[in-house]
Motif scaffolding. Sequence first.
Motif, PDB file in Angstrom:
ATOM      1  N   VAL A 165      65.105  38.183  51.933  1.00 30.48           N
ATOM      2  CA  VAL A 165      65.247  36.763  51.618  1.00 30.48           C
ATOM      3  C   VAL A 165      64.691  36.458  50.230  1.00 30.48           C
ATOM      4  O   VAL A 165      65.101  35.497  49.571  1.00 30.48           O
ATOM      5  CB  VAL A 165      64.559  35.912  52.705  1.00 30.48           C
ATOM      6  CG1 VAL A 165      63.050  36.082  52.676  1.00 30.48           C
ATOM      7  CG2 VAL A 165      64.942  34.447  52.565  1.00 30.48           C
ATOM      8  N   GLU A 166      63.781  37.307  49.752  1.00 32.64           N
ATOM      9  CA  GLU A 166      63.184  37.075  48.433  1.00 32.64           C
ATOM     10  C   GLU A 166      64.207  37.176  47.296  1.00 32.64           C
ATOM     11  O   GLU A 166      63.963  36.657  46.208  1.00 32.64           O
ATOM     12  CB  GLU A 166      62.038  38.058  48.207  1.00 32.64           C
ATOM     13  CG  GLU A 166      60.770  37.736  48.984  1.00 32.64           C
ATOM     14  CD  GLU A 166      60.837  38.169  50.437  1.00 32.64           C
ATOM     15  OE1 GLU A 166      59.961  37.739  51.216  1.00 32.64           O
ATOM     16  OE2 GLU A 166      61.758  38.938  50.807  1.00 32.64           O
TER      17      GLU A 166
ATOM     18  N   PHE B 152      45.188  37.601  54.061  1.00 35.51           N
ATOM     19  CA  PHE B 152      45.391  38.957  53.580  1.00 35.51           C
ATOM     20  C   PHE B 152      44.597  39.266  52.305  1.00 35.51           C
ATOM     21  O   PHE B 152      44.335  40.429  52.029  1.00 35.51           O
ATOM     22  CB  PHE B 152      46.888  39.206  53.340  1.00 35.51           C
ATOM     23  CG  PHE B 152      47.615  39.555  54.603  1.00 35.51           C
ATOM     24  CD1 PHE B 152      47.834  40.878  54.964  1.00 35.51           C
ATOM     25  CD2 PHE B 152      48.066  38.566  55.452  1.00 35.51           C
ATOM     26  CE1 PHE B 152      48.484  41.202  56.139  1.00 35.51           C
ATOM     27  CE2 PHE B 152      48.722  38.875  56.637  1.00 35.51           C
ATOM     28  CZ  PHE B 152      48.931  40.200  56.987  1.00 35.51           C
ATOM     29  N   SER B 153      44.209  38.250  51.560  1.00 35.56           N
ATOM     30  CA  SER B 153      43.559  38.519  50.272  1.00 35.56           C
ATOM     31  C   SER B 153      42.059  38.275  50.272  1.00 35.56           C
ATOM     32  O   SER B 153      41.351  38.793  49.407  1.00 35.56           O
ATOM     33  CB  SER B 153      44.189  37.647  49.179  1.00 35.56           C
ATOM     34  OG  SER B 153      43.893  36.268  49.395  1.00 35.56           O
ATOM     35  N   SER B 154      41.544  37.504  51.227  1.00 39.94           N
ATOM     36  CA  SER B 154      40.155  37.041  51.134  1.00 39.94           C
ATOM     37  C   SER B 154      39.440  37.104  52.476  1.00 39.94           C
ATOM     38  O   SER B 154      39.276  36.093  53.167  1.00 39.94           O
ATOM     39  CB  SER B 154      40.130  35.596  50.608  1.00 39.94           C
ATOM     40  OG  SER B 154      40.831  35.485  49.387  1.00 39.94           O
TER      41      SER B 154
ATOM     42  N   ASP C  85      53.895  39.494  44.393  1.00 38.48           N
ATOM     43  CA  ASP C  85      53.797  40.894  43.977  1.00 38.48           C
ATOM     44  C   ASP C  85      53.575  41.867  45.133  1.00 38.48           C
ATOM     45  O   ASP C  85      53.261  43.031  44.912  1.00 38.48           O
ATOM     46  CB  ASP C  85      52.672  41.053  42.948  1.00 38.48           C
ATOM     47  CG  ASP C  85      51.311  40.639  43.486  1.00 38.48           C
ATOM     48  OD1 ASP C  85      51.259  40.016  44.579  1.00 38.48           O
ATOM     49  OD2 ASP C  85      50.300  40.932  42.824  1.00 38.48           O
ATOM     50  N   LYS C  86      53.734  41.404  46.362  1.00 31.70           N
ATOM     51  CA  LYS C  86      53.574  42.289  47.517  1.00 31.70           C
ATOM     52  C   LYS C  86      54.700  42.010  48.505  1.00 31.70           C
ATOM     53  O   LYS C  86      54.999  40.867  48.813  1.00 31.70           O
ATOM     54  CB  LYS C  86      52.222  42.081  48.206  1.00 31.70           C
ATOM     55  CG  LYS C  86      51.015  42.551  47.406  1.00 31.70           C
ATOM     56  CD  LYS C  86      49.749  42.419  48.231  1.00 31.70           C
ATOM     57  CE  LYS C  86      48.528  42.948  47.485  1.00 31.70           C
ATOM     58  NZ  LYS C  86      48.214  42.151  46.311  1.00 31.70           N
ATOM     59  N   THR C  87      55.294  43.071  49.016  1.00 29.05           N
ATOM     60  CA  THR C  87      56.375  42.917  49.980  1.00 29.05           C
ATOM     61  C   THR C  87      55.822  42.810  51.401  1.00 29.05           C
ATOM     62  O   THR C  87      54.653  43.116  51.657  1.00 29.05           O
ATOM     63  CB  THR C  87      57.329  44.115  49.918  1.00 29.05           C
ATOM     64  OG1 THR C  87      56.633  45.292  50.383  1.00 29.05           O
ATOM     65  CG2 THR C  87      57.849  44.353  48.508  1.00 29.05           C
ATOM     66  N   SER C  88      56.686  42.414  52.297  1.00 31.80           N
ATOM     67  CA  SER C  88      56.296  42.368  53.710  1.00 31.80           C
ATOM     68  C   SER C  88      55.817  43.725  54.186  1.00 31.80           C
ATOM     69  O   SER C  88      54.786  43.845  54.862  1.00 31.80           O
ATOM     70  CB  SER C  88      57.490  41.911  54.558  1.00 31.80           C
ATOM     71  OG  SER C  88      57.902  40.617  54.202  1.00 31.80           O
ATOM     72  N   ALA C  89      56.571  44.762  53.843  1.00 31.73           N
ATOM     73  CA  ALA C  89      56.224  46.108  54.303  1.00 31.73           C
ATOM     74  C   ALA C  89      54.856  46.528  53.789  1.00 31.73           C
ATOM     75  O   ALA C  89      54.082  47.185  54.501  1.00 31.73           O
ATOM     76  CB  ALA C  89      57.295  47.107  53.862  1.00 31.73           C
TER      77      ALA C  89
END
Length: 381
Positions: free
Chosen positions: A346-347, A208-210, A232-236
């Motif tokens: 769950v977080e 997702f980042s690279s 710092d990012k949610t599933s949604a």
Amino acid sequence: MRTGSMRVAEISLPAIRHNVTRVRELTGGAVIVVVKADGYGHGARIAAEAALAGGAAMVATADLEEALALRDAGIEAPVLCWLHGVHADFEQAVAADIEIGVSHLQQLEALAAAADRAGRPASMQFKLDTGLSRNGAAPEEWAPLFARAAELERAGLVRVRGVFSHLANAGEENDRAQAARFDEAVELLRSTGIEPEMIHLAASAATFSSPHLHYNTVRVGVVAYGLSPFADKTSAQLGLIPAMTLRSEIVALRGVPAGAGVSYGFNHVCETATTLALVPMGYADGMPRALNGAGAWVTVAGEHRPIVGRIGMDQFIVDVGPLAGRLGLGDPVVLFGDPECGHPPVEIWAGLMRTINYEIVVGVGPRVLRVPSEELEGGGA
């Protein structure tokens, strides 16, 4: 949905299919879904079937025992495993058409010998260490390892299907350094005449980042289950849907006066008269005991209610307060699930425990019944 069990992890098959499809659309290449540790606690067979239905090219486990269990469960798709003890039965692996991740020359020779005994070539991928300093062949081992694999491939004993490594997730600079070493390894492998079909470095985070680290294949774990690999990012926000909803039920309701102590040690004392609900889940089921008094909550009748008192091995207590008149025995309690549906993510547990969401879902205990569901509570397709 009733199963007869007081403890249920409901696993949304549409969510897993959606998540794998999301990764495929994002990367445009092949996707390997990791189903080790019983499918990250979701049930390995359940997860594997849903991932393959979502378009995964293959599934993967850590060790051979997990891979063979998938075969026993009826999974016929390609399966990769890469963490082996010195006594691993590679002949059994070859017979079951399990793809072996090879990390050093001794493993390669053992795999080739097993293939010779089995009378068929062994499928394999090279597992390389590019800087994580963990499992995988070190750079000084690459040249002799690749040269020997080329000899064995020409002899018809092995088929080198892929090459992969694992990022340390220690920042972009370190990721790029690992990628540079990985590129050197791929070129060295090609120079021996081997052309790997699958080249993969990115796991969930880098997927997702690279984008520059996608190569032609990515190997994902936690995102397939709809969980974010980022703090710092949610599933949604990633377009993912959490697949597990951890559920239980109310098995007792008790009205108590102000000043009543709750559970062992009375570390919680009711400030006012209230109603307490008993829920049959505890630390034997993966509910961390250290959540005691930490501010964790559950969903009851669509509302957030606090966990109070010490968590036992088999049970915990919820202050249901003003909901008392609306509740009855057997009413559902959601411990965590999709926050888009109003459930605790769950977080919350992970944050309170100063750990990661991976550890929480993997820690869900064996008494909890994994139930596949075709329902999709959150958004997505």
